[in-house]
Design a protein around this motif. Structure first.
Motif, PDB file in Angstrom:
ATOM      1  N   THR A  67       0.835  -1.207   0.000  1.00  0.00           N
ATOM      2  CA  THR A  67       0.000   0.000   0.000  1.00  0.00           C
ATOM      3  C   THR A  67       0.862   1.247   0.000  1.00  0.00           C
ATOM      4  OG1 THR A  67      -1.668  -1.198   1.271  1.00  0.00           O
ATOM      5  CG2 THR A  67      -1.856   1.200   1.222  1.00  0.00           C
ATOM      6  N   LEU A  68       1.957   1.198   0.706  1.00  0.00           N
ATOM      7  CA  LEU A  68       2.846   2.362   0.818  1.00  0.00           C
ATOM      8  C   LEU A  68       3.591   2.638  -0.487  1.00  0.00           C
ATOM      9  CD1 LEU A  68       4.363   1.569   4.343  1.00  0.00           C
ATOM     10  CD2 LEU A  68       2.801   3.449   3.818  1.00  0.00           C
ATOM     11  N   ASN A 128      13.847  -2.227   5.769  1.00  0.00           N
ATOM     12  CA  ASN A 128      13.147  -2.891   6.865  1.00  0.00           C
ATOM     13  C   ASN A 128      13.967  -4.053   7.430  1.00  0.00           C
ATOM     14  OD1 ASN A 128      10.797  -2.717   8.429  1.00  0.00           O
ATOM     15  ND2 ASN A 128       9.894  -4.492   7.418  1.00  0.00           N
ATOM     16  N   ILE A 129      14.655  -4.767   6.544  1.00  0.00           N
ATOM     17  CA  ILE A 129      15.526  -5.858   6.998  1.00  0.00           C
ATOM     18  C   ILE A 129      16.659  -5.311   7.859  1.00  0.00           C
ATOM     19  CG2 ILE A 129      17.220  -7.566   6.215  1.00  0.00           C
ATOM     20  CD1 ILE A 129      15.383  -8.070   3.800  1.00  0.00           C
ATOM     21  N   LEU A 160       6.901   8.409   7.817  1.00  0.00           N
ATOM     22  CA  LEU A 160       6.088   7.374   8.452  1.00  0.00           C
ATOM     23  C   LEU A 160       6.608   7.071   9.855  1.00  0.00           C
ATOM     24  CD1 LEU A 160       3.852   5.199   8.254  1.00  0.00           C
ATOM     25  CD2 LEU A 160       5.592   3.658   7.302  1.00  0.00           C
ATOM     26  N   TYR A 161       7.923   7.038   9.981  1.00  0.00           N
ATOM     27  CA  TYR A 161       8.550   6.772  11.289  1.00  0.00           C
ATOM     28  C   TYR A 161       8.111   7.812  12.315  1.00  0.00           C
ATOM     29  CZ  TYR A 161      12.302   5.814  14.666  1.00  0.00           C
ATOM     30  OH  TYR A 161      13.005   5.500  15.798  1.00  0.00           O
ATOM     31  N   LYS A 162       8.151   9.081  11.929  1.00  0.00           N
ATOM     32  CA  LYS A 162       7.754  10.156  12.849  1.00  0.00           C
ATOM     33  C   LYS A 162       6.278  10.047  13.221  1.00  0.00           C
ATOM     34  CE  LYS A 162      11.192  13.615  11.427  1.00  0.00           C
ATOM     35  NZ  LYS A 162      11.399  14.952  10.819  1.00  0.00           N
ATOM     36  N   LYS A 163       5.448   9.750  12.228  1.00  0.00           N
ATOM     37  CA  LYS A 163       3.999   9.638  12.472  1.00  0.00           C
ATOM     38  C   LYS A 163       3.705   8.498  13.440  1.00  0.00           C
ATOM     39  CE  LYS A 163      -0.295   8.377  10.125  1.00  0.00           C
ATOM     40  NZ  LYS A 163      -0.884   7.947   8.829  1.00  0.00           N
ATOM     41  N   ASN A 187      10.185   8.976   2.547  1.00  0.00           N
ATOM     42  CA  ASN A 187       8.816   8.549   2.867  1.00  0.00           C
ATOM     43  C   ASN A 187       8.776   7.723   4.150  1.00  0.00           C
ATOM     44  OD1 ASN A 187       7.701   9.799   0.625  1.00  0.00           O
ATOM     45  ND2 ASN A 187       7.897   7.998  -0.679  1.00  0.00           N
ATOM     46  N   LEU A 188       9.772   6.857   4.335  1.00  0.00           N
ATOM     47  CA  LEU A 188       9.823   6.043   5.546  1.00  0.00           C
ATOM     48  C   LEU A 188      10.128   6.900   6.776  1.00  0.00           C
ATOM     49  CD1 LEU A 188      11.669   2.808   4.352  1.00  0.00           C
ATOM     50  CD2 LEU A 188       9.240   3.098   4.885  1.00  0.00           C
TER      51      LEU A 188
END
Length: 251
Positions: free
Chosen positions: A178-179, A193-194, A235-238, A231-232
């Motif tokens: 989705t992202l 992510n890994i 997302l991390y902050k959110k 973008n990550l």
């Protein structure tokens, strides 16, 4: 004498172990399963009178002890009030405000939730008062407290960061498609992510080296890595804000 009788006799001849004198001390829990259940009942009720009874009889004392333990465990002693009882009262008022924000269906325990939001409140409160002290008190006197502030809650913060990153990586695993719609973007996202999952064994500390490492894994150009990373980061902050306010991340 038969063999069985001899064995029985020998067993009976062994003296029993001596019992240690004194009572065994056990640490009494203040935030119990009943507390967790009471909070669930409190949130499920729409009757204010019923809520008041549940809170006063089964929730008030556990929250009071939680506030007390947070203050003394992490030494939150930079306060605007003269009496620590007043500070406990302020923390409890804050926890009561957050009570309706807790959602037991998300899988998080109430104790974990209130410990995190209470500690975050005290960190902000404590740091603000410390800054005021640095302005008003002699510099040499304040310097004596720097070591305490530097060490404040460090092990606990490390554990919370570990817990949050576990939430973060799980969230990415579930929502990656989705992202990121493009395959190359997803390859970069998966590689990053890994790295988060294997962070404890990672021996790369340089941002440039990380970019090279990701590029070797994914075989994509640096601009794509930069775009996905930005973008990550958002997302991390959110998600970190959500974790700070609620104690968990909705996955």
């Amino acid at each position: 004498m038969t063999k069985q009788a001899k064995i029985k006799l020998d067993a009976n001849s062994i003296p029993p172990p001596k019992k240690k004198r004194g009572r065994k001390r056990t640490k009494k829990r203040y935030f119990t399963e009943d507390t967790e259940a009471a909070i669930g009942e409190y949130l499920a009720s729409n009757n204010q009178a019923e809520r008041d009874i549940i809170y006063n009889s089964r929730i008030h004392y556990p929250l009071y002890k939680l506030a007390e333990n947070l203050i003394h465990t992490f030494k939150f002693y930079y306060t605007e009030v003269d009496n620590l009882e007043d500070l406990k009262h302020e923390v409890m008022c804050f926890l009561l405000e957050k009570l309706d924000y807790f959602d037991p269906t998300k899988g998080s325990k109430a104790f974990s939730y209130f410990s995190i939001v209470g500690k975050n409140y005290l960190i902000l409160y404590n740091n603000n008062n410390y800054k005021k002290k640095k302005i008003t008190v002699d510099v040499m006197a304040v310097d004596e407290d720097d070591g305490i502030m530097h060490q404040l809650g460090r092990p606990q913060r490390k554990q919370e960061l570990k817990t949050f990153i576990d939430y973060f990586t799980a969230y990415i695993d579930k929502h990656m498609f989705t992202l990121f719609k493009k395959e190359k973007d997803r390859k970069v996202c998966d590689a990053i992510n890994i790295l988060f999952k294997r962070r404890e064994n990672l021996e790369i500390f340089n941002k440039k080296a990380l970019y090279i490492y990701i590029r070797e894994i994914t075989d994509v150009d640096t601009p794509i890595i930069t775009k996905v990373t930005k973008n990550l980061k958002k997302l991390y902050k959110k998600l970190h804000n959500e974790y700070r306010d609620t104690g968990y991340v909705r996955i």
